[in-house]
Scaffold this motif. Structure first.
Motif, PDB file in Angstrom:
ATOM      1  N   TRP A 118       0.233   4.072  -2.925  1.00 43.69           N
ATOM      2  CA  TRP A 118      -0.149   5.459  -2.754  1.00 43.69           C
ATOM      3  C   TRP A 118       0.622   6.453  -3.656  1.00 43.69           C
ATOM      4  O   TRP A 118       0.056   7.390  -4.186  1.00 43.69           O
ATOM      5  N   LYS A 119       2.062   6.355  -3.914  1.00 48.53           N
ATOM      6  CA  LYS A 119       2.789   7.172  -4.435  1.00 48.53           C
ATOM      7  C   LYS A 119       2.559   7.123  -6.121  1.00 48.53           C
ATOM      8  O   LYS A 119       2.449   8.085  -6.600  1.00 48.53           O
TER       9      LYS A 119
ATOM     10  N   TYR B 174      -8.354   7.656   0.733  1.00 45.63           N
ATOM     11  CA  TYR B 174      -8.164   6.349   0.555  1.00 45.63           C
ATOM     12  C   TYR B 174      -7.181   5.916   1.612  1.00 45.63           C
ATOM     13  O   TYR B 174      -7.561   4.904   2.244  1.00 45.63           O
ATOM     14  N   LYS B 175      -6.105   6.601   1.749  1.00 49.72           N
ATOM     15  CA  LYS B 175      -5.345   6.304   3.036  1.00 49.72           C
ATOM     16  C   LYS B 175      -5.809   6.256   4.383  1.00 49.72           C
ATOM     17  O   LYS B 175      -5.666   5.341   5.215  1.00 49.72           O
TER      18      LYS B 175
ATOM     19  N   LEU C 234      -0.858   6.400  -7.523  1.00 50.09           N
ATOM     20  CA  LEU C 234      -2.105   6.595  -7.817  1.00 50.09           C
ATOM     21  C   LEU C 234      -2.562   7.879  -8.526  1.00 50.09           C
ATOM     22  O   LEU C 234      -2.063   8.748  -8.058  1.00 50.09           O
TER      23      LEU C 234
ATOM     24  N   TYR D 202      -7.814   2.994   4.592  1.00 53.68           N
ATOM     25  CA  TYR D 202      -7.020   2.042   4.724  1.00 53.68           C
ATOM     26  C   TYR D 202      -6.436   1.851   6.095  1.00 53.68           C
ATOM     27  O   TYR D 202      -6.569   0.907   6.592  1.00 53.68           O
TER      28      TYR D 202
ATOM     29  N   ALA E  63       0.805  -1.376   0.069  1.00 52.39           N
ATOM     30  CA  ALA E  63       0.086   0.000  -0.063  1.00 52.39           C
ATOM     31  C   ALA E  63       0.817   1.131  -0.053  1.00 52.39           C
ATOM     32  O   ALA E  63       0.618   2.268  -0.692  1.00 52.39           O
ATOM     33  N   GLY E  64       1.892   1.070   0.725  1.00 51.56           N
ATOM     34  CA  GLY E  64       2.865   2.370   0.776  1.00 51.56           C
ATOM     35  C   GLY E  64       3.265   2.740  -0.522  1.00 51.56           C
ATOM     36  O   GLY E  64       3.641   3.926  -0.923  1.00 51.56           O
TER      37      GLY E  64
ATOM     38  N   LYS F  66      -6.341  10.814  -2.216  1.00 49.45           N
ATOM     39  CA  LYS F  66      -5.425   9.791  -1.836  1.00 49.45           C
ATOM     40  C   LYS F  66      -5.460   9.842  -0.313  1.00 49.45           C
ATOM     41  O   LYS F  66      -5.404   8.828  -0.066  1.00 49.45           O
ATOM     42  N   GLU F  67      -5.337  10.767   0.281  1.00 49.28           N
ATOM     43  CA  GLU F  67      -5.622  11.101   1.886  1.00 49.28           C
ATOM     44  C   GLU F  67      -7.009  10.475   2.148  1.00 49.28           C
ATOM     45  O   GLU F  67      -6.969   9.748   3.164  1.00 49.28           O
TER      46      GLU F  67
END
Length: 76
Positions: free
Chosen positions: A29-30, A42-43, A32, A46, A25-26, A39-40
């Motif tokens: 994220w970069k 989604y994070k 997507l 997660y 996942a880490g 993105k925030e």
């Protein structure tokens, strides 16, 4: 069977038997193609719903039913 993540040049970047869902996942994220706000969001989802249940598990061992259980409480 061994699965690999390939980098842009087609060379092996990661052996999926060795990478956890959190590590994957880490990296995801970069790359997507979404806005920073999305993105925030989604994070955050997660971190709240998926990571506590599956984050440390090797990616290759996670089943569809485990994912479905982890996301069943996600808001619409």
């Amino acid at each position: 069977i061994t699965y690999y993540i390939l980098n842009e040049g087609g060379k092996v970047a990661e052996n999926l038997e060795l990478i956890s869902l959190d590590e994957f996942a880490g990296k995801l994220w970069k790359s997507l193609p979404v806005t920073a706000k999305t993105k925030e969001n989604y994070k955050g989802a997660y971190r709240r719903y998926v990571a506590p249940v599956l984050g440390e598990q090797p990616l290759i061992e996670i089943t569809k039913s485990q994912i479905m259980m982890a996301i069943q409480d996600l808001p619409p």
